[in-house]
Every structure is written in C-alpha cells, then in structure tokens.
Write a protein that holds these residues in place. Sequence first.
Motif, PDB file in Angstrom:
ATOM      1  N   MET A 176       0.852  -1.170   0.000  1.00 42.32           N
ATOM      2  CA  MET A 176       0.000   0.000   0.000  1.00 42.32           C
ATOM      3  C   MET A 176       0.901   1.237   0.000  1.00 42.32           C
ATOM      4  SD  MET A 176      -2.669   1.403   2.925  1.00 42.32           S
ATOM      5  CE  MET A 176      -3.442  -0.170   3.082  1.00 42.32           C
ATOM      6  N   LYS A 177       0.485   2.255  -0.717  1.00 43.85           N
ATOM      7  CA  LYS A 177       1.210   3.525  -0.734  1.00 43.85           C
ATOM      8  C   LYS A 177       0.552   4.479   0.259  1.00 43.85           C
ATOM      9  CE  LYS A 177       2.986   3.212  -5.396  1.00 43.85           C
ATOM     10  NZ  LYS A 177       3.105   3.888  -6.683  1.00 43.85           N
ATOM     11  N   VAL A 178       1.376   4.971   1.188  1.00 43.03           N
ATOM     12  CA  VAL A 178       0.896   5.780   2.308  1.00 43.03           C
ATOM     13  C   VAL A 178       1.685   7.084   2.354  1.00 43.03           C
ATOM     14  CG1 VAL A 178       0.714   5.829   4.831  1.00 43.03           C
ATOM     15  CG2 VAL A 178       0.361   3.686   3.606  1.00 43.03           C
ATOM     16  N   VAL A 179       1.030   8.140   2.793  1.00 42.84           N
ATOM     17  CA  VAL A 179       1.724   9.401   3.041  1.00 42.84           C
ATOM     18  C   VAL A 179       1.416   9.853   4.462  1.00 42.84           C
ATOM     19  CG1 VAL A 179      -0.126  10.861   2.109  1.00 42.84           C
ATOM     20  CG2 VAL A 179       2.229  11.720   2.147  1.00 42.84           C
ATOM     21  N   MET A 180       2.447  10.376   5.131  1.00 43.52           N
ATOM     22  CA  MET A 180       2.297  10.930   6.469  1.00 43.52           C
ATOM     23  C   MET A 180       2.749  12.377   6.439  1.00 43.52           C
ATOM     24  SD  MET A 180       3.706   7.977   8.934  1.00 43.52           S
ATOM     25  CE  MET A 180       4.407   6.783   7.845  1.00 43.52           C
ATOM     26  N   SER A 236      -2.108  15.884  -6.372  1.00 45.34           N
ATOM     27  CA  SER A 236      -0.754  15.345  -6.480  1.00 45.34           C
ATOM     28  C   SER A 236      -0.657  13.966  -5.828  1.00 45.34           C
ATOM     29  CB  SER A 236       0.234  16.314  -5.829  1.00 45.34           C
ATOM     30  OG  SER A 236       1.514  15.761  -5.762  1.00 45.34           O
ATOM     31  N   LEU A 237      -1.265  13.808  -4.667  1.00 48.30           N
ATOM     32  CA  LEU A 237      -1.261  12.514  -3.981  1.00 48.30           C
ATOM     33  C   LEU A 237      -2.005  11.464  -4.793  1.00 48.30           C
ATOM     34  CD1 LEU A 237      -1.926  13.683  -0.315  1.00 48.30           C
ATOM     35  CD2 LEU A 237       0.276  13.061  -1.351  1.00 48.30           C
ATOM     36  N   SER A 238      -3.098  11.866  -5.406  1.00 56.20           N
ATOM     37  CA  SER A 238      -3.868  10.945  -6.235  1.00 56.20           C
ATOM     38  C   SER A 238      -3.045  10.484  -7.443  1.00 56.20           C
ATOM     39  CB  SER A 238      -5.171  11.610  -6.688  1.00 56.20           C
ATOM     40  OG  SER A 238      -5.902  10.743  -7.505  1.00 56.20           O
ATOM     41  N   ARG A 239      -2.323  11.407  -8.062  1.00 59.43           N
ATOM     42  CA  ARG A 239      -1.473  11.057  -9.208  1.00 59.43           C
ATOM     43  C   ARG A 239      -0.366  10.081  -8.805  1.00 59.43           C
ATOM     44  NH1 ARG A 239      -2.173  16.540 -10.458  1.00 59.43           N
ATOM     45  NH2 ARG A 239      -0.176  17.072  -9.485  1.00 59.43           N
TER      46      ARG A 239
END
Length: 120
Positions: free
Chosen positions: A1-5, A57-60
């Motif tokens: 999974m790709k996650v951002v914090m 940007s996160l969606s891309r």
Amino acid sequence: MKVVMSTDSQYLDDEIAVRFGRGKYLIFLNTETGEYETYPNLYLNLKGEVDSQLVKSLSRRKIQEAVSGYWSEFDKASMQKMGINTVSIPKLSCCDAISHLYKISINYCKDNEKKPANNG
C-alpha cells in the motif's frame, strides 16, 4: 500500500503533524517494500484546509492512505473524493505509527538514529 504521512520534521522518529495540510514535510511509504522518501510539503497551508493541488498530487502518485493527527470533515471528504483513505493517529512518532498501523518495521526505526528519511 502507498501511504503518506504529514510531519513537521524530516525525521521518522518525530511526531506526525496535527493537521495534514500544515505539516512541513510529507513522508511517502510503501508498506510492501518498507521503502520511504521525504519531501518538503510544497502545498503547505498554515491557515486553511488541505490544498486541493496537494490532494490531486497525492492521487497522481496513487497514494491509498494518508495519516495525520486530525482530519476536518472537509479534508476527509476532499481526500476520499480522490480515493485516498484518511487515518487519524495523534501523538505518535512516524516510526510508532508505521509499526502500529501497518505492522512493519523500518530499518531506520530499528536503528533508532536521528537521520533524514531518504529511502530507508
């Protein structure tokens, strides 16, 4: 999974930012490989909601989940509209959040050294 914090520091042992759009840095984590990178938040918004350009940007980047200390209803809706799940986990370091949420251990966190988060 790709996650951002979202965090106010470039170090994984520092706390997750209280508000996602207001964190000075974004840490991108691939939970399958344990690789991570950190970047300055170019869409830093100290007064309002999460910047719409940041959400796009996160969606891309195909981010699936975003972690922060708190999400307003507007921010949650903005993220979820783009298919990004939101997770609230206040008062934890990024290392502790990664361990707690994703049940993985990152080498940086195990080494317990304070160094920038660049491909751990």
